[in-house]
Design an enzyme around this catalytic site. Structure first.
Site: not given
Ligand SMILES: [Zn+2]
Length: 161
Positions: A120-121
């Site tokens: 995830h960013l």
């Protein structure tokens, strides 16, 4: 400076990862948007609020597919992940006018990842003076209403494609 920035949510993440079974991102995908603080769903990626925000409006962009290796992301996933980060910053700019952003991938426990098997960013809006540790604690304490309100406002402010 860097450690101060990334450490708080790393600790909160590790705590929360121990509390609930299963993948927090896959659970968010299956759940109700308000409950799981999802603000946007795309074809290959989606956006949700971090429940343990470093700052107000702290977003995470994750692929729909449960994948733990950045290198295993498909082209359309990589593209949409970053497109959604752009859109998220657009909504945040409209609502909260941040003075800057940190975008980051924490890959592996040593790099601060609390959820290891679903990449995830992190999209962290920044304002002058927000590096103090106390606002982080305060944010965690006022969690439910504050985050739900942020979720609603971001859904409304989300730029149309
Ligand atoms: Zn997952």
């Amino acid at each position: 400076m860097t450690e101060q920035l990334w450490a708080p949510w790393r600790l909160e993440y590790i705590k929360s990862a121990d509390d609930d079974p299963g993948c927090v991102f896959c659970r968010a995908l299956e759940g109700d948007d308000e409950e799981t603080l999802v603000v946007h769903r795309g074809a290959h990626a989606f956006v949700l609020l971090n429940k343990f925000p470093y700052s107000s409006g702290h977003l995470m962009v994750a692929p729909v597919r449960h994948v733990g290796e950045y290198g295993e992301l498909e082209d359309d996933e990589v593209l949409e992940l970053h497109r959604l980060a752009q859109a998220g910053m657009g909504a945040l700019a409209q609502l909260y006018a941040p003075q800057g952003y940190n975008l980051g991938w924490n890959l592996g426990r040593i790099a601060g990842a609390g959820v290891l098997d679903h990449v995830h960013l992190q999209v962290v809006p920044r304002w002058a003076g927000d590096t103090n540790f106390m606002p982080v604690l305060a944010d965690v304490k006022v969690l439910p209403e504050h985050l739900l309100d942020t979720q609603r406002r971001l859904v409304e402010a989300w730029p149309s494609a």
